[in-house]
Each structure stands twice: as structure tokens, then as C-alpha cells.
Design a protein around this motif. Structure first.
Motif, PDB file in Angstrom:
ATOM      1  N   PRO A 126       0.828  -1.176  -0.223  1.00 48.14           N
ATOM      2  CA  PRO A 126      -0.068  -0.053  -0.004  1.00 48.14           C
ATOM      3  C   PRO A 126       1.000   1.210  -0.102  1.00 48.14           C
ATOM      4  CG  PRO A 126      -0.332  -1.371   2.052  1.00 48.14           C
ATOM      5  CD  PRO A 126       0.421  -2.135   1.130  1.00 48.14           C
ATOM      6  N   GLU A 127       2.054   1.387   0.857  1.00 44.03           N
ATOM      7  CA  GLU A 127       2.762   2.332   0.903  1.00 44.03           C
ATOM      8  C   GLU A 127       3.189   2.799  -0.672  1.00 44.03           C
ATOM      9  OE1 GLU A 127       2.978   0.046   3.040  1.00 44.03           O
ATOM     10  OE2 GLU A 127       2.266   1.355   4.823  1.00 44.03           O
ATOM     11  N   ASP A 138       0.643   4.311  -2.901  1.00 46.21           N
ATOM     12  CA  ASP A 138       0.388   5.772  -2.425  1.00 46.21           C
ATOM     13  C   ASP A 138       1.403   6.581  -3.197  1.00 46.21           C
ATOM     14  OD1 ASP A 138      -1.838   7.230  -1.554  1.00 46.21           O
ATOM     15  OD2 ASP A 138      -0.494   7.926   0.011  1.00 46.21           O
ATOM     16  N   PHE A 169       0.567   6.994  -6.660  1.00 43.68           N
ATOM     17  CA  PHE A 169      -0.886   7.704  -6.735  1.00 43.68           C
ATOM     18  C   PHE A 169      -0.471   9.531  -6.351  1.00 43.68           C
ATOM     19  CE2 PHE A 169      -3.432   4.015  -6.582  1.00 43.68           C
ATOM     20  CZ  PHE A 169      -4.117   4.161  -7.511  1.00 43.68           C
ATOM     21  N   THR A 170       0.487   9.534  -5.605  1.00 42.80           N
ATOM     22  CA  THR A 170       0.775  11.195  -5.436  1.00 42.80           C
ATOM     23  C   THR A 170       2.096  11.623  -6.238  1.00 42.80           C
ATOM     24  OG1 THR A 170       1.914  10.363  -3.591  1.00 42.80           O
ATOM     25  CG2 THR A 170      -0.142  11.037  -3.043  1.00 42.80           C
ATOM     26  N   ARG A 217      -6.421   7.901  -3.491  1.00 43.68           N
ATOM     27  CA  ARG A 217      -5.234   7.761  -2.634  1.00 43.68           C
ATOM     28  C   ARG A 217      -5.429   6.381  -2.164  1.00 43.68           C
ATOM     29  NH1 ARG A 217      -2.530  12.129   0.190  1.00 43.68           N
ATOM     30  NH2 ARG A 217      -1.348  10.288   0.788  1.00 43.68           N
ATOM     31  N   THR A 218      -4.359   6.053  -1.450  1.00 46.20           N
ATOM     32  CA  THR A 218      -4.369   4.750  -0.943  1.00 46.20           C
ATOM     33  C   THR A 218      -4.379   4.508   0.758  1.00 46.20           C
ATOM     34  OG1 THR A 218      -3.048   3.861  -2.607  1.00 46.20           O
ATOM     35  CG2 THR A 218      -3.159   2.292  -0.883  1.00 46.20           C
ATOM     36  N   GLU A 219      -5.243   3.702   1.265  1.00 43.61           N
ATOM     37  CA  GLU A 219      -5.366   3.759   2.765  1.00 43.61           C
ATOM     38  C   GLU A 219      -4.240   2.878   3.135  1.00 43.61           C
ATOM     39  OE1 GLU A 219      -5.584   4.105   5.881  1.00 43.61           O
ATOM     40  OE2 GLU A 219      -7.725   4.643   5.770  1.00 43.61           O
ATOM     41  N   THR A 220      -3.100   3.548   3.957  1.00 44.05           N
ATOM     42  CA  THR A 220      -2.204   2.895   4.522  1.00 44.05           C
ATOM     43  C   THR A 220      -1.959   2.446   6.202  1.00 44.05           C
ATOM     44  OG1 THR A 220      -0.749   5.071   4.797  1.00 44.05           O
ATOM     45  CG2 THR A 220      -0.376   3.678   2.776  1.00 44.05           C
ATOM     46  N   THR A 260      -8.257   1.680  -2.197  1.00 40.17           N
ATOM     47  CA  THR A 260      -8.053   2.650  -3.003  1.00 40.17           C
ATOM     48  C   THR A 260      -9.274   3.736  -2.855  1.00 40.17           C
ATOM     49  OG1 THR A 260      -8.804   1.321  -4.683  1.00 40.17           O
ATOM     50  CG2 THR A 260      -6.587   2.027  -4.561  1.00 40.17           C
TER      51      THR A 260
END
Ligand code: RIB
Ligand code: CA
Length: 332
Positions: A183-184, A187, A190-191, A273-276, A285
Motif C-alpha cells: 500500500p505504501e 500511494d 498515486f501522489t 489515494r491509498t489507505e495505509t 483505494t
């Protein structure tokens, strides 16, 4: 196949398990589709931990490239996730070392075969020309972005099989496997500011390769078809046991098809964004499609085009033409 004048250059980042019994073999169908598509020039293949440990993915990709008499460069990422702590929580990952390996196991050399530096060097040399197609966890891309921050200026687009927009996950109720697996890393991507095309479960779940289609590949006595039959069968059995669904979803092949023929799908802009840090939702997501909410509250611009509708009939035609039809026609 005839080379086209305006081929799209791509690097495929993948966790191919066809060759490791019990792993999801589907990445390899996507790679076959790319290799059989005159619209694409595959500049390189990089392998990432995911469905299987990275050296197994590397070995399975090497086997496939050899079957295609291809000299496309093949590289490997690290054995760990972007945040190395992630792997430690997941006991089942170590169990993958016990899986039966059908392809010869190769050891990538760190200095020579490094995925992140390969991605950076190729994209920098061909600035603005190479698109990334990711069909596994986003570890390698995140490492490349963090080691070489100017990479974002050289990559015009990332098409990723990743996430779930409005539908539940496939590894937890909220997360899709590729994002959940790192997940990290997701993200970071995505950013990053690189334009993203996200092919989520919402459309992937409309695709399916039936057990009958698989059997029809196995009816061809060609050794490669026999290998596919042996490699894919255990996964179909796992899926049948787990979710009573015979057959395969063609997640990664759909991502590849979207690069070959973008208008197979309909997209909607979103801020993703991704939940981390979720207790139960890590790897989710989170997609905001409402521009007004986004602009006023999140103060963010859209960062992704998210595929939400698919022309299933045309996708099936493309898959038949480039993958199953090709395999059935191989002569011993
Ligand atoms: O969630 C689907 C993804 O994980 C695909 O990339 C497929 O390879 C699976 O294992
Ligand atoms: Ca995959």
C-alpha cells in the motif's frame, strides 16, 4: 507480426506466477498479449514480489520470453515491499517458498538486473515516450520514484491494474491484491504527479476465461500449451475452492488491452489515494469522483482516469485473437 509505424513503447512491471504451481498465472497471459500486439514495443519487463517471491516471478518471465524467442531485457526488484515492515506481517508470504516450481529457478543479480534503475535509465533516455504498465504491486515504481525523483518528468503515463473503485476488494473486503500487497508503494505512485490510468476490479470482474477455454489450450499437444495447462490448473482449483468460481478473471490482460485499445473502456476522472493506516481497510483505494467536493474540501486535482465500464465483447475478441487463438494455433 508486422511492426507498426507508431508503436507505443512500454515497460511491463509484473509478478508472473505461471510456472509456480498454485500462483495466479494471469500476468503471463497479459505478457503474451503484449508480445503478440503490433501496436506495442515492449522495451523491458521488470518483476516484482507479489503473487510469488520475486526470483520466481523473474524465472517465470524468463521462461516465457524464451518460449517467444524474445530478447527483451528482463530485470528484478527486491524481495521486500517498499516499507519493509509490511512483509513481516504476512505469514502466508513465506509459505510461497514451498510452492512447486515448474520453470528453472534463476537468481537475478542485484547489480545487473535492478528493476528500479532500469526503469529510470530507459525512461530518461526516451523521455516522454515510454509508458509504464503495472500488473503487480507497485514496489518497483515507488522505489524508482524515490531513488530518482526526476523519473516523474520522463514518464507520460502509468496504466495500472490496481484497486477497487466502487466495488469490494478481492483480498480483504476493501482492498484489491496489488494495492494491498504494497500500500505504501501504491500511494507513492498515486501522489507522484504522473498521469495514471487505473483499471480496477470494477471492470476486471467483467472478464473471465472459462475452464473450457483453458482445456482447449491444453488440447494442443505443443509443449508450451501443455506447460500452461499444468501451470494454470492448480490455480483454477484454488479459485473453485475459495470462491466457487471456475475460471480466471483476466485482470492483467484487461490492463494490457486498455493500452492497446483504450476505447474498450470508459473512464471517469478521480482523485485516488491509498489507505495505509487502516485497522481493517489497509490497501483500499479511496476514489473521489466529485470535482466540487474535491476542489473545495480536499483541495486536490484529479490524479487518475479510472475505468468504470468495459466493452466485454470487444475485449474477448482481442484476447481470443492475441492469446487463446495464438496458443491453439501453435504447431509442435
Ligand atoms: O487483484 C488482481 C491482481 O492480483 C492481478 O494482477 C493478478 O495477477 C492477481 O494476483
Ligand atoms: Ca499480477
Amino acid at each position: 507480426r508486422r511492426k507498426m509505424d507508431m508503436q507505443k513503447k512500454i515497460i511491463i512491471d509484473t509478478d508472473p506466477a505461471m510456472g509456480t504451481k498454485g500462483g495466479d498465472p494471469e500476468d503471463c497471459f497479459a505478457i503474451m498479449m503484449a508480445l503478440n500486439s503490433p501496436e506495442l514495443e515492449v522495451v523491458g519487463i521488470t518483476t516484482v514480489q507479489g503473487n510469488v517471491p520475486v526470483e520466481r516471478g523473474y524465472s517465470n518471465a524468463a521462461y516465457l520470453l524464451n518460449e517467444f524467442n524474445s530478447e527483451i531485457p528482463l530485470k528484478a526488484g527486491p524481495s521486500h515491499t517498499f516499507d519493509e515492515e509490511r512483509n513481516k506481517e504476512r505469514i502466508w508470504l513465506s509459505q510461497r517458498e514451498d510452492m512447486e516450481q515448474l520453470t528453472p529457478l534463476l537468481k537475478p543479480e542485484k547489480a545487473k538486473d535492478d528493476a528500479a534503475s532500469f526503469i529510470y535509465e530507459k525512461c530518461k533516455q526516451n523521455s516522454g515516450e515510454i509508458e509504464l504498465v503495472t500488473i503487480g504491486p507497485l514496489t518497483n515504481i515507488a522505489i524508482a520514484l524515490s531513488n530518482y525523483p526526476d523519473l516523474k518528468d520522463h514518464v507520460p503515463k502509468i496504466t495500472m491494474m490496481a484497486g477497487a473503485a466502487k466495488t469490494p476488494g478481492n483480498i480483504t473486503p476493501s482492498a484489491e491484491f496489488n494495492v494491498w500487497a504494497d500500500p505504501e508503494a501504491a500511494d507513492v505512485v498515486f501522489t507522484s504527479g504522473i498521469p495514471i490510468v487505473m483499471i480496477p476490479l470494477d471492470v476486471c470482474h467483467q472478464t473471465r476465461m472459462s475452464r473450457e477455454e483453458l482445456i482447449s489450450i491444453g488440447d494442443n499437444p505443443h509443449p508450451f500449451c501443455q506447460f500452461i495447462k499444468e501451470a494454470v490448473d492448480p490455480w483454477i482449483n484454488i479459485r473453485t475452492d475459495l470462491i466457487s468460481d471456475e475460471g480466471l478473471h483476466l485482470y492483467d490482460s484487461l490492463a494490457m488491452a486498455s493500452v492497446i485499445s483504450p476505447n474498450l473502456l470508459t473512464y471517469k476522472s478521480a482523485y485516488v489515494r491509498t489507505e495505509t493506516a487502516g485497522l481493517l481497510t489497509t490497501g483500499e483505494t479511496v476514489c473521489e469522483f466529485n470535482e466540487s467536493i474535491m476542489g473545495k474540501i480536499l483541495k486536490q486535482k484529479f490524479n487518475a482516469e479510472v475505468a468504470l465500464e468495459l466493452d466485454v465483447v470487444r475485449f474477448n475478441q482481442l484476447f481470443q485473437e492475441r492469446v487463446t487463438g495464438y496458443l491453439r494455433s501453435l504447431k509442435s
